[in-house]
Design an enzyme around this catalytic site. Structure first.
Site, short mmCIF file in Angstrom:
data_model
loop_
_atom_site.label_atom_id
_atom_site.label_comp_id
_atom_site.label_asym_id
_atom_site.label_seq_id
_atom_site.Cartn_x
_atom_site.Cartn_y
_atom_site.Cartn_z
CG HIS A 160 -7.01 -3.27 22.05
ND1 HIS A 160 -6.61 -3.81 20.84
CD2 HIS A 160 -7.74 -2.16 21.75
CE1 HIS A 160 -7.08 -3.06 19.86
NE2 HIS A 160 -7.77 -2.04 20.37
CB CYS A 176 -8.33 1.31 20.54
SG CYS A 176 -10.00 1.31 21.25
#
Length: 210
Positions: A160, A176
């Site tokens: 992301h 992440c």
């Protein structure tokens, strides 16, 4: 999470990220303090972490994503022995992982929902336990997110954007993979649901300059 079964380069163990200092012609350690100073001075990350096309040898098909967490690079395999290389931020100590997964879902202006473990340890995350709407300037996922699946199961890990661009090149996340917002928008436009994603294990980093 399945272990990676392939090694794409000789084993390299680095204590921490390094960047090339063109003024001295040497590789230097790159830490959080230096990262913030450099970003404040230049309004961008060091050249090594900027999006660029590089030579890349692999048996993986174009469209495959290969993540070298040790070197803080994400490669998108291209035809003709090339890849687009993006600088990334990865999991801090204790939050790193490896495996072969796939892009199971993609979203524009994604809702950020912190996992229960983060809600339990972070009061700032607790108020968003039901989800922070996408499109907010303080949304940690930024403008785009690729959701990583193992089989049909969501791994809870994502690729992301970020509201902290100076963290590219550092070990900072809860697992992440974060890119500059401009880079995640670029990557988002080049991949499809189902794309293979290889996250290399610790010590399996590719050579510098590959």
């Amino acid at each position: 999470m399945a272990a990676v079964a392939v090694c794409l380069g000789p084993l390299v163990a680095l204590a921490q990220t390094q960047i090339y200092d063109a003024r001295t012609g040497k590789w230097v350690d790159y830490d959080k303090k230096k990262a913030r100073q450099l970003y404040a001075r230049n309004k961008q990350v060091p050249e090594a972490f900027r999006r660029q096309v590089v030579p890349f040898r692999t048996a993986e098909v174009p469209g495959t994503i290969i993540i070298d967490g040790n070197q803080h690079f994400l490669y998108l395999v291209q035809p003709g022995g090339q890849a687009i290389r993006y600088g990334i931020g990865v999991g801090r100590e204790g939050f790193g992982w490896a495996g072969i997964v796939r892009v199971g879902r993609m979203a524009e202006n994604p809702t950020w929902t912190p996992p229960p473990e983060m809600v339990a340890r972070d009061p700032n995350a607790a108020k968003w336990a039901a989800g922070m709407p996408g499109g907010r300037p303080d949304n940690p996922l930024g403008p785009r997110a690729l959701y990583l699946y193992e089989g049909n199961s969501d791994t809870i890990y994502r690729i992301h954007g970020t509201i902290e661009p100076w963290t590219i090149g550092l070990d900072v996340s809860s697992g992440c993979i974060r890119l500059n917002n401009e880079d995640i928008i670029d990557l988002y436009g080049r991949v499809q649901v189902g794309a293979k994603v290889i996250v290399l294990m610790q010590g399996a980093a590719l050579y510098k300059g590959v």
